[in-house]
Write an enzyme that holds these catalytic residues in place. Structure first.
Site, PDB file in Angstrom:
ATOM      1  N   GLY A 133       2.226   5.193   0.372  1.00  0.00           N
ATOM      2  CA  GLY A 133       2.116   6.408   1.195  1.00  0.00           C
ATOM      3  C   GLY A 133       1.606   6.185   2.600  1.00  0.00           C
TER       4      GLY A 133
ATOM      5  N   ASP B  61      15.300   3.438   5.619  1.00  0.00           N
ATOM      6  CA  ASP B  61      14.308   2.686   4.841  1.00  0.00           C
ATOM      7  C   ASP B  61      14.933   2.056   3.593  1.00  0.00           C
ATOM      8  OD1 ASP B  61      12.703   3.744   6.773  1.00  0.00           O
ATOM      9  OD2 ASP B  61      11.272   4.701   5.431  1.00  0.00           O
TER      10      ASP B  61
ATOM     11  N   ALA C 241      11.303   1.339  -1.462  1.00  0.00           N
ATOM     12  CA  ALA C 241      11.395   0.134  -2.308  1.00  0.00           C
ATOM     13  C   ALA C 241      11.432   0.555  -3.786  1.00  0.00           C
ATOM     14  CB  ALA C 241      10.229  -0.800  -2.023  1.00  0.00           C
TER      15      ALA C 241
ATOM     16  N   GLY D  87       3.660   4.482   5.096  1.00  0.00           N
ATOM     17  CA  GLY D  87       4.745   4.163   6.022  1.00  0.00           C
ATOM     18  C   GLY D  87       5.307   2.761   5.903  1.00  0.00           C
TER      19      GLY D  87
ATOM     20  N   PRO E  52       0.850  -1.197   0.000  1.00  0.00           N
ATOM     21  CA  PRO E  52       0.000   0.000   0.000  1.00  0.00           C
ATOM     22  C   PRO E  52       0.893   1.258   0.000  1.00  0.00           C
ATOM     23  CG  PRO E  52      -0.568  -1.472   1.831  1.00  0.00           C
ATOM     24  CD  PRO E  52       0.639  -2.056   1.166  1.00  0.00           C
TER      25      PRO E  52
HETATM   26  C1  MEV Z   1      10.191   6.882   7.925  1.00  0.00           C
HETATM   27  O1  MEV Z   1       9.839   5.562   7.490  1.00  0.00           O
HETATM   28  C2  MEV Z   1      11.181   6.823   9.031  1.00  0.00           C
HETATM   29  C3  MEV Z   1      11.609   8.179   9.617  1.00  0.00           C
HETATM   30  O2  MEV Z   1      12.428   7.866  10.748  1.00  0.00           O
HETATM   31  C4  MEV Z   1      12.390   9.000   8.633  1.00  0.00           C
HETATM   32  C5  MEV Z   1      13.779   8.435   8.306  1.00  0.00           C
HETATM   33  O3  MEV Z   1      14.328   7.629   9.047  1.00  0.00           O
HETATM   34  O4  MEV Z   1      14.329   8.862   7.268  1.00  0.00           O
HETATM   35  C6  MEV Z   1      10.408   8.961  10.111  1.00  0.00           C
END
Ligand code: MEV
Length: 315
Positions: free
Chosen positions: A101, A149, A109, A103, A99
């Site tokens: 946007g 990420d 990816a 998180g 899904p």
């Molecule tokens: C976003 O998935 C994770 C955050 O910690 C941002 C980052 O680490 O770049 C909010």
């Protein structure tokens, strides 16, 4: 010439936001993927098709003015076309099981699979080089990324990540299942990270103290991951959620989802940037199905995931 690559999405188990300020985070890649196909074409254009829309630009267009979530692909294609002085254009197709946007690492990816598929049209490259390129591409839409990420999407598995020192894999046979609950409230990671910076700037001392507490928590988590004590890990998730509440990235719907999940699961918290997006609930075989039916009973959109150990895959 055509090439294909896929990369997994991710969840952050502990340490989102604080990782941007140098605290270690614990992440894992999940078994939902994005696949990118890149193909050289005779026309002088970069053309992208995905389930969030289409974009087409001339190969010589400056990418600075582009305002689209597909911008990282334009950056990657145009960088490699210039580097190799190529006379061809590039067609890019994106297919997603993640899904978007919310998180779960869809844009990281995309950057990792995109960097791999597009660079493979020109050269054989190491995963490390692909990761570097993917993070450059991610920065075109999210300047302050910690790099966490993209790193977990590239290398897969369960890992600890430090912005300065990089990552190390956590070598443990995991005994947990994660339930992801989607609030279906889309968020912009960039905007939520900027709000946290505002919080930090006006509450310097409190933020420093939270970073210290998050660091201590993560050191304890590392021990508990090895001992496989899920009850204790769940309590730690709950504690981490309190820190995330304090920095202002939660909301009523996320809190309700966490409360419902925690009636059965060992613990639950926001995963990723927050402000919307998803929460994760920690379970094992004994309470996985019950957690899911409890959440579905309240009409929440949820599914379970396992750890992806492969990371980036190229074809
Ligand atoms: C976003 O998935 C994770 C955050 O910690 C941002 C980052 O680490 O770049 C909010």
């Amino acid at each position: 010439m055509k090439s294909k690559a896929s990369a997994p999405g991710k969840v952050i188990l502990f340490g989102e936001h604080f990782v941007v300020y140098g605290v270690k985070a614990i992440l894992c890649a999940i078994d939902k993927r994005i696949t990118v196909t890149a193909e050289q074409i005779p026309e002088d254009k970069i053309s992208i098709k995905s389930n969030i829309g289409k974009l087409e630009i001339p190969t010589n267009e400056s990418i600075t003015e582009i305002d689209s979530p597909l911008k990282p692909f334009c950056y990657l294609a145009s960088k490699l076309i210039q580097k190799y002085n190529s006379k061809s254009g590039i067609n890019i197709t994106v297919e997603s099981e993640i899904p978007l946007g919310v998180g779960l690492g869809s844009s990281s990816a995309c950057c990792v699979a995109g960097a791999a598929a597009i660079s493979q049209l020109f050269e054989e490259t190491s995963k490390e080089k692909i990761l570097e390129l993917a993070i450059e591409a991610e920065k075109t839409i999210f300047q302050n990324t910690s790099g966490a990420d993209c790193t977990v999407c590239a290398f897969g598995g369960l890992m600890e990540y430090d912005k300065k020192k990089g990552f190390s894999k956590i070598d443990t046979e995991s005994n947990f299942h994660l339930v992801i609950v989607n609030s279906n409230i889309e968020h912009s990671t960039d905007a939520v990270v900027s709000n946290v910076k505002k919080f930090k700037d006006s509450n310097e001392e409190q933020f420093l103290n939270l970073c210290k507490k998050e660091s201590e928590l993560i050191n304890k988590v590392m021990k508990n991951l090895k001992n496989k004590d899920l009850k204790e890990l769940g309590n730690m998730m709950h504690k981490n959620q309190e820190f995330l509440e304090t920095i202002g990235i939660s909301n009523e719907k996320l809190r309700q989802m966490i409360n419902v999940a925690e009636t059965i699961a060992y613990g639950a918290k926001i995963t990723g940037a927050g402000g919307g997006g998803c929460i994760i609930a920690l379970t094992d075989e004994s309470n996985l199905e019950k957690t899911i039916s409890q959440l579905r009973g309240k009409n929440y959109d949820c599914f379970s995931v396992r750890i992806d150990h492969k990371g980036l895959d190229t074809f």
